[in-house]
Write a protein that holds these residues in place. Structure first.
Motif, mmCIF file in Angstrom:
data_model
loop_
_atom_site.group_PDB
_atom_site.id
_atom_site.type_symbol
_atom_site.label_atom_id
_atom_site.label_comp_id
_atom_site.label_asym_id
_atom_site.label_seq_id
_atom_site.Cartn_x
_atom_site.Cartn_y
_atom_site.Cartn_z
ATOM 1 N N ALA A 88 -0.922 -11.314 -9.726
ATOM 2 C CA ALA A 88 0.035 -10.773 -10.331
ATOM 3 C C ALA A 88 0.012 -9.196 -10.150
ATOM 4 N N ARG A 89 -1.261 -8.777 -10.362
ATOM 5 C CA ARG A 89 -1.635 -7.377 -10.158
ATOM 6 C C ARG A 89 -1.415 -6.901 -9.129
ATOM 7 N N TRP A 90 -1.662 -7.681 -7.894
ATOM 8 C CA TRP A 90 -1.362 -7.303 -6.572
ATOM 9 C C TRP A 90 -0.312 -7.235 -6.117
ATOM 10 N N GLN A 91 0.661 -7.728 -6.848
ATOM 11 C CA GLN A 91 2.199 -7.898 -6.516
ATOM 12 C C GLN A 91 2.723 -6.698 -6.946
ATOM 13 N N ASP A 92 1.976 -5.821 -7.910
ATOM 14 C CA ASP A 92 2.585 -4.631 -8.530
ATOM 15 C C ASP A 92 2.312 -3.488 -7.380
ATOM 16 N N PRO A 93 3.337 -2.880 -6.879
ATOM 17 C CA PRO A 93 2.957 -1.589 -5.802
ATOM 18 C C PRO A 93 2.457 -0.436 -6.241
ATOM 19 N N GLU A 94 2.464 -0.344 -7.601
ATOM 20 C CA GLU A 94 1.805 0.833 -8.369
ATOM 21 C C GLU A 94 0.355 0.474 -8.473
ATOM 22 N N TYR A 95 -0.070 -0.635 -8.545
ATOM 23 C CA TYR A 95 -1.494 -1.104 -8.789
ATOM 24 C C TYR A 95 -2.133 -0.990 -7.180
ATOM 25 N N VAL A 96 -1.411 -1.561 -6.184
ATOM 26 C CA VAL A 96 -1.786 -1.278 -4.695
ATOM 27 C C VAL A 96 -2.055 0.088 -4.542
ATOM 28 N N ARG A 97 -1.157 0.862 -4.784
ATOM 29 C CA ARG A 97 -1.435 2.310 -4.423
ATOM 30 C C ARG A 97 -2.613 2.885 -5.334
ATOM 31 N N GLN A 98 -2.678 2.440 -6.311
ATOM 32 C CA GLN A 98 -3.992 2.851 -7.215
ATOM 33 C C GLN A 98 -5.187 2.395 -6.560
ATOM 34 N N GLN A 99 -5.250 1.241 -6.136
ATOM 35 C CA GLN A 99 -6.561 0.715 -5.454
ATOM 36 C C GLN A 99 -6.773 1.283 -4.310
ATOM 37 N N ALA A 100 -5.538 1.570 -3.403
ATOM 38 C CA ALA A 100 -5.645 2.410 -2.073
ATOM 39 C C ALA A 100 -6.506 3.605 -2.486
ATOM 40 N N ARG A 101 -5.995 4.345 -3.284
ATOM 41 C CA ARG A 101 -6.755 5.725 -3.574
ATOM 42 C C ARG A 101 -8.114 5.497 -4.154
ATOM 43 N N ARG A 102 -8.190 4.572 -4.819
ATOM 44 C CA ARG A 102 -9.672 4.415 -5.383
ATOM 45 C C ARG A 102 -10.791 3.928 -4.191
#
Length: 150
Positions: A88-102
């Motif tokens: 469910a977290r990975w479905q959120d685009p903001e979480y994906v952006r955060q993980q890509a940044r990190r």
């Protein structure tokens, strides 16, 4: 009075012996404590214990296995719940952006990316001073190219 041939003590002794003979004759002869019925009962009880020992052990073992399987099922259910939350977290685009940044050190257009190194020399730093200044994807393609040449 006729004269007794026996004395009083002798007569009392004879009377006591006769009384004792009557008492011992009236009482049945003493038997062994272990009768045939008792021996048969003991044999049946031992047979039952031996016959029921293996099934009882199997029952206890199976109950233990069932408890282990239930524990594993609870653990698997908890892991499934964690995975569903992560999905469910990975479905959120903001979480994906955060993980890509990190993890991938992505920067958004207009931002300046900085990579801070502590100077310890440990970690997975790219080889060579020139490679440290390039973006990660160029280092990745270089690694693929060098592996292709081998």
């Amino acid at each position: 009075m006729p004269a007794d041939r026996f004395s009083t003590a002798t007569r009392l002794k004879a009377l006591g012996e006769q009384a004792a003979a009557r008492v011992y004759r009236a009482r049945p002869p003493r038997r062994n404590r272990l009768t045939g019925r008792a021996a048969l009962l003991a044999l049946v009880m031992c047979s039952l214990v031996v016959a029921l020992a293996y099934p009882t052990r199997q029952y206890v073992s199976q109950r233990s296995d069932i408890a282990d399987q239930r524990h594993r099922a609870r653990q698997a259910g908890a892991a499934l719940e964690r995975l569903r939350e992560q999905q469910a977290r990975w479905q959120d685009p903001e979480y994906v952006r955060q993980q890509a940044r990190r993890h991938l050190h992505y920067v958004m257009p207009g931002e300046t990316g900085y990579l801070v190194q502590d100077g310890s020399g440990t970690g997975s730093a790219p080889k060579g001073p020139r490679a440290a200044q390039r973006p990660w994807y160029e280092n990745l393609w270089d690694a693929v190219d060098s592996a292709d040449k081998r």
